[in-house]
Design a protein around this motif. Structure first.
Motif, PDB file in Angstrom:
ATOM      1  N   THR A  33      50.565 -69.846  33.821  1.00  0.00           N
ATOM      2  CA  THR A  33      50.106 -68.456  33.903  1.00  0.00           C
ATOM      3  C   THR A  33      50.132 -68.010  35.352  1.00  0.00           C
ATOM      4  O   THR A  33      49.629 -68.721  36.233  1.00  0.00           O
ATOM      5  N   ASP A  34      50.738 -66.853  35.605  1.00  0.00           N
ATOM      6  CA  ASP A  34      50.654 -66.251  36.934  1.00  0.00           C
ATOM      7  C   ASP A  34      49.958 -64.906  36.806  1.00  0.00           C
ATOM      8  O   ASP A  34      49.339 -64.609  35.785  1.00  0.00           O
ATOM      9  N   LEU A  35      50.064 -64.105  37.831  1.00  0.00           N
ATOM     10  CA  LEU A  35      49.326 -62.840  37.821  1.00  0.00           C
ATOM     11  C   LEU A  35      49.848 -61.869  36.764  1.00  0.00           C
ATOM     12  O   LEU A  35      49.116 -60.998  36.310  1.00  0.00           O
ATOM     13  N   LYS A  36      51.121 -61.999  36.380  1.00  0.00           N
ATOM     14  CA  LYS A  36      51.724 -61.043  35.460  1.00  0.00           C
ATOM     15  C   LYS A  36      51.998 -61.608  34.080  1.00  0.00           C
ATOM     16  O   LYS A  36      51.842 -60.910  33.087  1.00  0.00           O
ATOM     17  N   ASN A  37      52.449 -62.851  34.021  1.00  0.00           N
ATOM     18  CA  ASN A  37      52.985 -63.372  32.769  1.00  0.00           C
ATOM     19  C   ASN A  37      52.464 -64.761  32.450  1.00  0.00           C
ATOM     20  O   ASN A  37      51.957 -65.475  33.321  1.00  0.00           O
TER      21      ASN A  37
END
Length: 393
Positions: A308-312
């Protein structure tokens, strides 16, 4: 001057030696880096299986017919004519009460009816004679009417006594207490010799066993999201697991959907029917699985492979040069340790099984091929329960 020239030559030689010495380590570092082994990473091809979204509810089974058997007349229990806990058929004799008081009442009323019939015959004859005398003016009209009225009263008395006799005969019949339904009978709550009261004393209980009902409540959000178009006539399939069993071994279908949402709980009452009467008992605790759609082929990967990153949410896939690449994904339902991927992966993709914990995009690796084993996970409605149940998206 010769000394200075000599010193300059020495200094220049030292500097050249130093520069040459400084230029060697980067080349050696590159050579060392080229010889360093690549990181070994567990990789595997994604799983592709038929998947079905289902929901699990708890309930207790109910028999369609349940009877708390009570006598229609008061009396003393004379006999008990059934085997406790056994099957009974409608009309089977279960209890009998002492019939003698009721037989005496029937005999008394029959005698009263006979007497009333005799009185009626006499009154009828007198009324007929009065009619003949009236034609000759040998009797007053009042007397003639009085005799006709007496005959009608005698006839009415016969009707009243016949009604009482019929009621007494019914009471006599009610001393034989029979099974009102087919089913399994419980134990006798009142034994021989005890007095029972009409419509009050419970003699025993009978439950039908040809089929069982399972009522459960679906929350409004789930219903609108997954079952909005469903009708009772669709006979949606369900499976059921009994307490103590590891499998959803009983199959049934939905045959009733309530006509309104319960405003107090925000749920809709639904009923499933099961025809397998060999092991089902009323009151049993059960788990019900209800599927919202037919099984569809889906891509699945372990939950631990997802980053998981900030967007996806994303996974690291392995390209044809054994380099990790970033791939954004859309996730669906979870089945045990596996997650459905609804967008971003194909059935031929190879992923880093343990996710981006120690590696990242663009990193060359030495793939260590493994195989994802999903055989113990249930992905369809009829799957065994020896795995973690589906959780919502």
């Amino acid at each position: 001057m010769s000394f200075n020239k000599h010193s300059q030559i020495i200094i220049i030689s030292v500097l050249l030696t130093t520069l040459m010495a400084c230029s060697e380590p980067p080349e050696q570092a590159k050579a060392a880096q080229a010889q360093r082994p690549l990181t070994q990473i567990d990789v595997a091809q994604v799983v592709s299986k038929p998947v079905q979204s289902w929901f699990t509810y708890t309930t207790r089974l109910e028999a369609p017919q349940q009877v708390a058997l009570k006598p229609r007349v008061s009396g003393v229990v004379n006999t008990i004519d059934f085997v406790e806990g056994q099957q009974v058929k409608q009309g089977d004799l279960l209890f009998s009460l002492d019939p003698r008081p009721f037989e005496a009442q029937v005999a008394s009323l029959r005698a009263q009816v006979a007497s009333a019939v005799a009185e009626y015959q006499q009154a009828k004859s007198e009324a007929a004679r009065a009619a003949r005398l009236r034609k000759r003016d040998a009797i007053s009209s009042e007397e003639a009417e009085s005799r006709t009225t007496a005959a009608k009263k005698a006839q009415a008395q016969i009707s009243a006594l016949n009604a009482q006799l019929q009621a007494a005969q019914l009471d006599l019949e009610f001393t034989k207490i029979t099974a009102p339904i087919d089913g399994v009978i419980s134990r006798a709550e009142i034994t021989k010799g005890n007095t029972v009261n009409a419509n009050q004393s419970t003699l025993t209980n009978i439950v039908s066993d040809q089929k069982m009902y399972a009522y459960f409540d679906i929350d409004e959000r789930t219903w609108n999201s997954h079952f909005e178009q469903a009708k009772a006539s669709d006979n949606l399939p369900v499976v059921m697991q009994l307490l103590g069993s590891d499998e959803f071994a009983h199959q049934g279908h939905v045959d009733f959907i309530d006509n309104q949402i319960n405003t107090s709980t925000g749920t809709l009452r639904v009923r499933a029917t099961f025809l397998d009467n060999s092991k089902l008992r009323s009151g049993a605790f059960a788990r019900i699985r209800l599927a919202s759609q037919e099984a569809q082929q889906q891509v699945l990967i372990p939950e631990r492979a997802i980053g998981t990153d900030l967007k996806n949410r994303f996974v690291l896939i392995v390209d044809d040069k054994n380099t990790l690449q970033y791939r954004p994904i859309t996730v669906g339902d979870r089945y045990g340790e596996f997650r459905v991927i609804t967008k971003g992966l194909t059935a031929s993709d190879i992923i880093a099984v343990n996710g981006p914990a120690k590696v990242g995009p663009g990193m060359p690796i030495e793939p260590r091929t493994t195989q994802l084993n999903a055989d113990a996970i249930g992905f369809t409605l009829g799957a065994p329960l020896n795995q973690t149940l589906l959780t919502a998206k």
